[in-house]
Write an enzyme that holds these catalytic residues in place. Structure first.
Site, PDB file in Angstrom:
ATOM      1  N   LYS A 172       0.681  25.161  42.389  1.00  0.00           N
ATOM      2  CA  LYS A 172       0.978  23.834  42.939  1.00  0.00           C
ATOM      3  C   LYS A 172       0.275  22.712  42.169  1.00  0.00           C
ATOM      4  O   LYS A 172      -0.667  22.927  41.416  1.00  0.00           O
ATOM      5  CB  LYS A 172       0.650  23.789  44.427  1.00  0.00           C
ATOM      6  CG  LYS A 172       1.666  24.611  45.238  1.00  0.00           C
ATOM      7  CD  LYS A 172       1.538  24.442  46.724  1.00  0.00           C
ATOM      8  CE  LYS A 172       2.687  25.182  47.429  1.00  0.00           C
ATOM      9  NZ  LYS A 172       2.546  25.140  48.896  1.00  0.00           N
ATOM     10  N   ARG A 206       0.319  33.331  49.892  1.00  0.00           N
ATOM     11  CA  ARG A 206       1.706  33.358  49.438  1.00  0.00           C
ATOM     12  C   ARG A 206       1.714  32.937  47.972  1.00  0.00           C
ATOM     13  O   ARG A 206       1.415  31.790  47.644  1.00  0.00           O
ATOM     14  CB  ARG A 206       2.560  32.400  50.276  1.00  0.00           C
ATOM     15  CG  ARG A 206       4.053  32.400  49.943  1.00  0.00           C
ATOM     16  CD  ARG A 206       4.764  31.414  50.876  1.00  0.00           C
ATOM     17  NE  ARG A 206       6.211  31.427  50.695  1.00  0.00           N
ATOM     18  CZ  ARG A 206       6.864  30.625  49.861  1.00  0.00           C
ATOM     19  NH1 ARG A 206       6.205  29.768  49.103  1.00  0.00           N
ATOM     20  NH2 ARG A 206       8.182  30.690  49.766  1.00  0.00           N
TER      21      ARG A 206
END
Length: 227
Positions: A172, A206
């Site tokens: 991210k 995740r």
């Protein structure tokens, strides 16, 4: 080495376009139907549409992972209540189309905790037991890099709510702020965060690169005598 597989048919990256219900169904249901007969680990459906969740559960999914915390589709809470599925309830400010325009909080951790308390109470009122629910504070979903770091440094606050915590940090944008690396060079940064949240006792991560993250966390836990 994954302990569960998360299947989604609609991108939720910042400014991503919405996908029509029929298209999302066409993307995910055949995959879930085939996987359900081939893998032993649970399958999670990543969707905020109740009809997609319902069909996915019928096809073999055992967990509903809803980025909206069961808010975007008013039918979602009924779909979850009427099944035995697990639920991953995520926090997000705004929508994928708006969430990164200018996210603002007075206190990001306090506000996410308040959101989770409200969601857990709403689900309980609808007949969904808390032991079916895991909580995801939504790293990268309506948060600045500073907000994301505050979240990752405050895992104990979320654990105090009594439910398992999931962190989705893989590749991210905040990792670019931390490491200076572009998206295709963020594996090491991702692994570093995985080890950091494992140290804080997070139950689920995740990630895209399962083997690297699993090996790093397994080795880390072995050095603590808790593997």
């Amino acid at each position: 080495g994954a302990d569960l597989l998360d299947i989604g048919g609609e991108s939720t990256r910042p400014a991503s376009a919405q996908v029509a219900e029929d298209e999302e169904l066409q993307r995910v249901i055949p995959v879930i139907e085939r996987l359900a007969t081939r893998v032993a680990v649970p399958i999670s459906i990543d969707t905020s549409k109740a009809s997609v969740a319902r069909r996915a559960i019928q096809a073999g999914a055992r967990i509903v992972n809803d980025i909206s915390g069961l808010r975007f589709d008013p039918r979602m809470i009924d779909v979850c209540r009427d099944s035995t599925c697990g639920i991953i309830c995520m926090h997000m400010q705004g929508t994928p189309q708006t969430m990164q325009i200018s996210p603002q909080y007075t206190n990001v951790v306090d506000e996410i905790c308040d959101f989770f308390r409200e969601r857990l109470q709403t689900m309980a009122d609808a007949g969904i037991a808390a032991n079916r629910v895991a909580l995801d504070p939504g790293v990268g979903f309506g948060k600045t890099s500073r907000h994301n770091i505050e979240i990752l440094n405050s895992i104990a606050r979320f654990q105090a709510l009594g439910r398992p915590i999931l962190i989705g940090h893989s590749r991210k944008g905040f990792l670019q702020k931390v490491t200076g690396r572009p998206v295709d060079e963020r594996l090491f940064g991702t692994v570093g965060v995985s080890v950091g949240v494992a140290h804080q006792g997070v139950e689920m991560i995740r990630v895209h690169d399962v083997a690297a993250n699993r090996d790093a966390v397994t080795a880390f836990l072995a050095t603590r005598g808790t593997a």
